[in-house]
Design a protein around this motif. Structure first.
Motif, mmCIF file in Angstrom:
data_model
loop_
_atom_site.group_PDB
_atom_site.id
_atom_site.type_symbol
_atom_site.label_atom_id
_atom_site.label_comp_id
_atom_site.label_asym_id
_atom_site.label_seq_id
_atom_site.Cartn_x
_atom_site.Cartn_y
_atom_site.Cartn_z
ATOM 1 N N UNK A 1 -30.603 80.215 8.726
ATOM 2 C CA UNK A 1 -29.450 80.455 9.578
ATOM 3 C C UNK A 1 -28.503 81.523 9.084
ATOM 4 N N UNK A 2 -28.724 82.049 7.875
ATOM 5 C CA UNK A 2 -27.789 83.011 7.302
ATOM 6 C C UNK A 2 -28.482 84.352 7.086
ATOM 7 N N UNK A 3 -28.088 85.386 7.840
ATOM 8 C CA UNK A 3 -28.732 86.698 7.689
ATOM 9 C C UNK A 3 -28.644 87.268 6.275
ATOM 10 N N UNK A 4 -27.647 86.847 5.497
ATOM 11 C CA UNK A 4 -27.524 87.334 4.127
ATOM 12 C C UNK A 4 -28.696 86.880 3.250
ATOM 13 N N UNK A 5 -29.418 85.873 3.699
ATOM 14 C CA UNK A 5 -30.563 85.359 2.949
ATOM 15 C C UNK A 5 -31.894 85.831 3.539
ATOM 16 N N UNK A 6 -31.856 86.863 4.365
ATOM 17 C CA UNK A 6 -33.067 87.309 5.051
ATOM 18 C C UNK A 6 -34.170 87.683 4.069
ATOM 19 N N UNK A 7 -33.821 88.336 2.960
ATOM 20 C CA UNK A 7 -34.849 88.729 1.994
ATOM 21 C C UNK A 7 -35.499 87.512 1.356
ATOM 22 N N UNK A 8 -34.716 86.484 1.090
ATOM 23 C CA UNK A 8 -35.277 85.263 0.519
ATOM 24 C C UNK A 8 -36.199 84.573 1.518
ATOM 25 N N UNK A 9 -35.764 84.498 2.776
ATOM 26 C CA UNK A 9 -36.612 83.889 3.808
ATOM 27 C C UNK A 9 -37.943 84.636 3.932
ATOM 28 N N UNK A 10 -37.872 85.963 3.868
ATOM 29 C CA UNK A 10 -39.068 86.788 4.076
ATOM 30 C C UNK A 10 -40.056 86.693 2.935
ATOM 31 N N UNK A 11 -39.675 86.055 1.862
ATOM 32 C CA UNK A 11 -40.550 85.950 0.692
ATOM 33 C C UNK A 11 -41.638 84.894 0.864
ATOM 34 N N UNK A 12 -41.576 84.122 1.956
ATOM 35 C CA UNK A 12 -42.605 83.112 2.234
ATOM 36 C C UNK A 12 -43.223 83.401 3.597
ATOM 37 N N UNK A 13 -44.452 82.960 3.795
ATOM 38 C CA UNK A 13 -45.145 83.277 5.045
ATOM 39 C C UNK A 13 -46.120 82.171 5.421
ATOM 40 N N UNK A 14 -46.523 82.212 6.690
ATOM 41 C CA UNK A 14 -47.521 81.268 7.215
ATOM 42 C C UNK A 14 -48.430 82.039 8.160
ATOM 43 N N UNK A 15 -49.745 81.795 8.051
ATOM 44 C CA UNK A 15 -50.710 82.430 8.932
ATOM 45 C C UNK A 15 -51.218 81.413 9.942
ATOM 46 N N UNK A 16 -51.037 81.718 11.214
ATOM 47 C CA UNK A 16 -51.439 80.798 12.275
ATOM 48 C C UNK A 16 -52.953 80.788 12.434
#
Length: 317
Positions: A237-252
């Motif tokens: 929910x916090x754009x300031x943490x976008x880089x941290x969020x982007x550090x994980x991924x999921x493949x459908x």
């Protein structure tokens, strides 16, 4: 675009004429005559997390103001874009809970622009009458409560169909890093129930069949369920943490790799729809009436709406 603080009212005849002339501005749209023949309906294919917002709020308000019949259908955003690409649905408007998903899968073949119009965050909704729910209500850390959950006590949306589902998976991974919880992501995926229809995610809590669910905040608000707010480090929910969020991924299961990102909803008018003028009118109404969104648990800050791509001039923020 109507100012966000202007009262709802009848559209002027000149504005209706302007919107009608815009029928041919988007790449790949059908001819103006075909659009006007279906001008009295707008078909919206949307992320399931907005079902209540659109069906009970925005849709009826739009229909009342414009005399254009609102027709909404709601699924996980992955499922929404698949329906468009596979041409099993021909919506006028597409709304996704993941902007990158919308852009990666629909542009440029099915859309040339999008408007980001609202933000959200992930929470833990719970049924207080259940054992796990009572522990959350007492303030126990959610991840300790989840670690004791039995099979199917926790509900998540299907990560192969829906950004909320893969955000739940990524939340488990980020929380594991934050709280040093070895194997937490895998353990949660083994025991969680995967709801295939995002709009029904919280039905199990209301029926007493589930104890907790990883949900968007507006969904918990709409269903009047208690919820636990999560740290910015993993609530998306916090754009300031976008880089941290982007550090994980999921493949459908169809091979699309989604990286973590802040929850921002995007809308576009689909080039294969039958009524693009009505679609643009609906998007205009959607982004011009933020109170219809905020009163149902969404956020609309100073940075929204935000345009991306070849947005028609009448819709530019």
């Amino acid at each position: 675009m109507r100012r966000a603080d202007s009262p709802a009212g009848s559209l002027t005849g000149s504005r209706r004429a302007l919107l009608a002339t815009l029928a041919g501005t988007a790449v790949g749209t059908v001819g103006t005559a075909g659009c006007l023949a279906d001008r009295d309906h707008v078909r919206v294919l949307s992320a399931g997390s907005l079902a209540t917002v659109l069906e009970n709020g925005v849709g009826p308000a739009f229909q009342s103001e414009t005399d254009t019949v609102y027709e909404g259908e709601y699924h996980g955003s992955n499922a929404v874009v698949r329906m468009v690409v596979e041409e099993s649905k021909r919506p006028d408007v597409v709304i996704s809970a993941d902007l990158e998903l919308l852009r990666d899968r629909l542009r440029p073949e099915y859309a040339s622009w999008d408007l980001a119009f609202a933000a959200n965050e992930v929470v833990i909704a719970y049924a207080p009458a259940t054992t796990l729910g009572a522990r959350l209500a007492d303030g126990e850390p959610w991840y300790e409560v989840f670690a004791d959950a039995g099979p199917d006590e926790i509900a998540i949306s299907d990560p192969d169909l829906d950004p909320l589902g893969y955000r739940a998976v990524l939340l488990f991974e980020l929380a594991a890093r934050e709280h040093d919880l070895e194997g937490f992501r895998e353990s949660m995926l083994e025991r969680a129930y995967r709801e295939p229809n995002e709009a029904n995610l919280l039905a199990g809590l209301e029926a007493g069949n589930r104890a907790c669910a990883v949900a968007y905040k507006n969904m918990a608000v709409a269903h009047d369920l208690p919820y636990v707010e999560l740290p910015d480090a993993y609530n998306f929910g916090n754009p300031d943490y976008a880089d941290r969020y982007a550090d994980v991924s999921y493949t459908t299961d169809d091979g699309y790799t989604a990286h973590g990102s802040p929850v921002v909803y995007g809308a576009t008018v689909c080039s294969t729809g039958d009524a693009p003028a009505a679609g643009r009118e609906f998007v205009d109404f959607l982004v011009s009436n933020p109170s219809l969104l905020t009163e149902r648990g969404l956020r609309v800050g100073d940075s929204l709406p935000r345009a991306h791509g070849d947005v028609p001039e009448v819709l530019e923020p």
